[in-house]
Design a protein around this motif. Sequence first.
Motif: not given
Length: 462
Positions: A295-309
């Motif tokens: 793991g690492a860090g959170i995505d910088g954008y706000n969101g409610y999706g259970q996925r990432g970039s």
Amino acid sequence: MQRYSGFGLFKHSLSHHENWQRMWRTPTPKKVYDVVIVGGGGHGLATAYYLAKEHGITNVAVVEKGWLGGGNTARNTTIVRSNYLWDESAHLYEHAMKLWEGLSQDLNYNVMFSQRGVYNLCHTLQDIRDSERRVSANRLNGVDGELLNAKQVADEIPYLDCSKNTRYPVMGATVQRRGGVARHDAVAWGFARAADALGVDLIQQTEVIGFRKENGVCIGVETSKGFIGAKRVGVVTAGNSGHMAKLAGFRLPIESHPLQALVSEPIKPIIDSVIMSNAVHGYISQSDKGDLVIGAGIDGYNGYGQRGSYPVIEHTIQAIVEMFPVLSRVRMNRQWGGIVDTTPDACPIISKTPVPNLFFNCGWGTGGFKATPGSGNVFAASLAKGEMHPLAAPFSIDRFHTGALIDEHGAAAVAQVSGRRVHPARQRDPGGEPGAGVRCWRARCAADRQDLKATGENLASR
């Protein structure tokens, strides 16, 4: 509840394990409960369990819109530690740690808690100074911690690249040897099974769509299956807490972000601890079946999706390969994301709300799993008595008005700070020259290496 034991395992093997008791019931909701808990994750289930076990309140319902443990509880990297800096946080997480150490026996369910040690790497002299401060603060609060020099780190983590040719040479590390990992699914199932055995109703596939008030006082929840009355309501919905607060008519000082993690194909045992690095920006452990959990860090954008970039995945893999070059050819097996709720001071909110009889437990950010039993224990006491538990009192929502914040961005480690963190190498100078940050950072690293060389003997002797 049928107790689990070695003898029971042998007995059921004679019938091909076809007659095991169901772990929990599927009850029809009652019209009124003493307490309704919104959210069937680890914290919500732990709250229900401790309400029944320690306070004798068994007329409790846990209302979950999906399935039990299907949210962040099933989507984290399972790290458990209590080495936080400030007194308030250290006391709360250490309370959780002590509960973790006897949790399997308490629940009669193996949560696979493995105290394999958690390492936080130091790459600069400032890291060393900060780590010395944190270890000293931990010891004053009765929390175990050690500061290691570079040679000790190399000896204890043999596959870690501790050479001087790396971008961020390892200068030392802190270690909490009582820290480790646990099986996330087992934690949710264990609490659910034990709570059900004490009479708690676990109501799945039922979404809370509103709160009913009478003269401004919360008297129950509106759900997709009808109204459920309650004398007190506790909301434990992690990344959806902001939405739930809106339904109740107020706002919370939290942001919801996607947080990603991934696991590799199974390989032979190579890492027997948890290793974290804020500077290189990644953390890793290995599961019992051989997967590398990353793991690492959170995505910088706000969101409610259970996925990432994808950029975060790429950045995370780069960090792990930089720390462990030997893993560069290991294939990644799967990736997922959760929704974390972050506060301005990287600490949770365990508090009454502007609506009487409505309590919230949220804002855990990336540190929720490690606090599961402690959070449930203090929140249960608060709901039972109508007043906040002493360990929960500093985490009131009022602190954002009074200014009594508890800034844990440093001790919250890799994931919590990344959404707002700007690496020095990416910073501009006051005149706006893009390359200045890179040169300043390189100069600082070179100076730190010289300082460390001059003081290395002193550090090694500690």
